[in-house]
Design an enzyme around this catalytic site. Structure first.
Site, mmCIF file in Angstrom:
data_model
loop_
_atom_site.group_PDB
_atom_site.id
_atom_site.type_symbol
_atom_site.label_atom_id
_atom_site.label_comp_id
_atom_site.label_asym_id
_atom_site.label_seq_id
_atom_site.Cartn_x
_atom_site.Cartn_y
_atom_site.Cartn_z
ATOM 1 N N GLY A 113 39.500 4.000 63.598
ATOM 2 C CA GLY A 113 38.892 3.965 62.278
ATOM 3 C C GLY A 113 39.720 3.208 61.257
ATOM 4 N N HIS A 114 39.129 3.056 60.069
ATOM 5 C CA HIS A 114 39.775 2.248 59.029
ATOM 6 C C HIS A 114 41.095 2.856 58.564
ATOM 7 C CE1 HIS A 114 37.070 4.441 55.823
ATOM 8 N NE2 HIS A 114 37.957 5.230 56.336
#
Length: 342
Positions: free
Chosen positions: A251-252
């Site tokens: 994920g970011h």
């Protein structure tokens, strides 16, 4: 700060004028300096005098105290933690206004995988002995190092840089990313996709603009059909020598250390930090905004929900020290057998 190779900035603009442009004239009168020039947007830890940053909740306090940002959108409860001289825009739910400002300063039309009209980046640059397969698409401003091979049908977005002696297999997409030397991406890898960030959850589900990058350091290998999301503002980083198996989601704003191993079907929620040499078994999940210390081993299907120190050995859902995991399992089995015998 936002890398303008990937996201065109429409400023600079005075802070008061910016607030008026997004329909918040009511906030202009409270500014200590409405003429302060905004030259970019950044995270608190990286912001400079021309940057606008966000402090929306108590977890931001330590970075807020140390920030050099010229202006901060801030929740009222955090005002006392801001450095003297910082221009504060105080309001409830500042994240919503921050999203409005990001959409204004970095229009969504500049965020396509092959950004239209980016002639300012110039033509792609290829060192010698670069091999391009059939139907490869290369955006403006791309740089590819000597000896790199790009497989068929791969799409490389505007401004991306790829180092030397890399192997990019067929049907990959790379956007908003810088890759080091000797990187291997297997078929179907997605690098630099938008992070999964939303506001007004379960109601309007408004997207938070994802304006960061992915940094993949030297000797990293990413397995087939894995996805690495770009940061929201900062970077998602994969450290030197790390190997990622097939079908992994990163994920970011995750930061993965050097020489980590991440087995198939694992999922790292946003802002997960792995120290150097962390080993994740198959199907491991993390809840995000947590740190797993260097040298930790996380056994398959574990669900990590909190910080763990270096050298931990974890198992279970939620993850716990493996000795406690086996002890609880043995106790449960004994109790179960006792009930059957009774």
């Amino acid at each position: 700060m936002v890398d303008t190779r990937f996201h065109r900035f429409v400023g600079p603009i005075a802070l008061g004028a910016l607030l008026a442009q997004v329909g918040r004239n009511d906030l202009v009168g409270s500014l200590s300096n409405p003429d302060h020039l905004i030259t970019g947007v950044s995270e608190l830890a990286l912001a400079g005098p021309g940057d606008l940053a966000l402090a929306a909740q108590p977890s931001y306090v330590e970075e807020l105290r140390r920030t050099a940002a010229g202006a901060v959108l801030i929740a009222p409860a955090l005002r006392d933690a801001a450095p003297a001289g910082t221009i504060l825009v105080a309001l409830d739910k500042p994240h919503n206004l921050f999203a409005d400002i990001l959409d204004t300063l970095y229009p969504s039309s500049t965020r396509a995988i092959i950004a239209a009209g980016r002639d300012d980046l110039g033509a792609p640059i290829f060192e010698r002995d670069v091999t391009l397969g059939a139907n490869v698409v290369v955006g403006p401003g791309v740089e590819i190092g000597r000896g790199t091979v790009i497989g068929a049908n791969t799409v490389i977005g505007a401004g991306v840089t790829i180092g030397r002696n890399c192997i990019i297999a067929a049907n990959c997409t790379i956007d908003c990313a810088h890759l080091g030397n000797d990187v291997v991406l297997h078929s179907g890898v997605r690098v630099g996709t938008e992070g999964f960030g939303w506001l007004d959850l379960g109601r309007s589900n408004r997207k938070i603009p994802q304006l960061g990058r992915v940094i993949i350091q030297d000797r990293v290998e990413i397995g087939a059909n894995s996805t690495i999301d770009r940061g929201a503002l900062g970077d998602t980083v994969i450290g030197d020598g790390t190997k990622v198996d097939n079908l992994v989601q990163i994920g970011h704003n995750c930061r993965i250390g050097r020489n980590c191993l991440i087995a198939a079907m694992s999922g790292l929620s946003g802002s997960t930090i792995l120290g150097d040499g962390v080993l994740l078994g198959g199907g491991v999940g993390t809840s995000g905004h947590l740190t797993i210390g260097a040298g930790t081993v996380v056994h398959g299907r574990a669900a990590v929900t909190k910080d763990w120190p270096a050298g931990s050995k974890l198992a279970g859902a939620p993850a716990q020290d493996i000795r406690d995991f086996w002890r609880e399992l043995a106790t449960t089995r004994k109790l179960s057998k006792g009930e059957k015998q009774g």
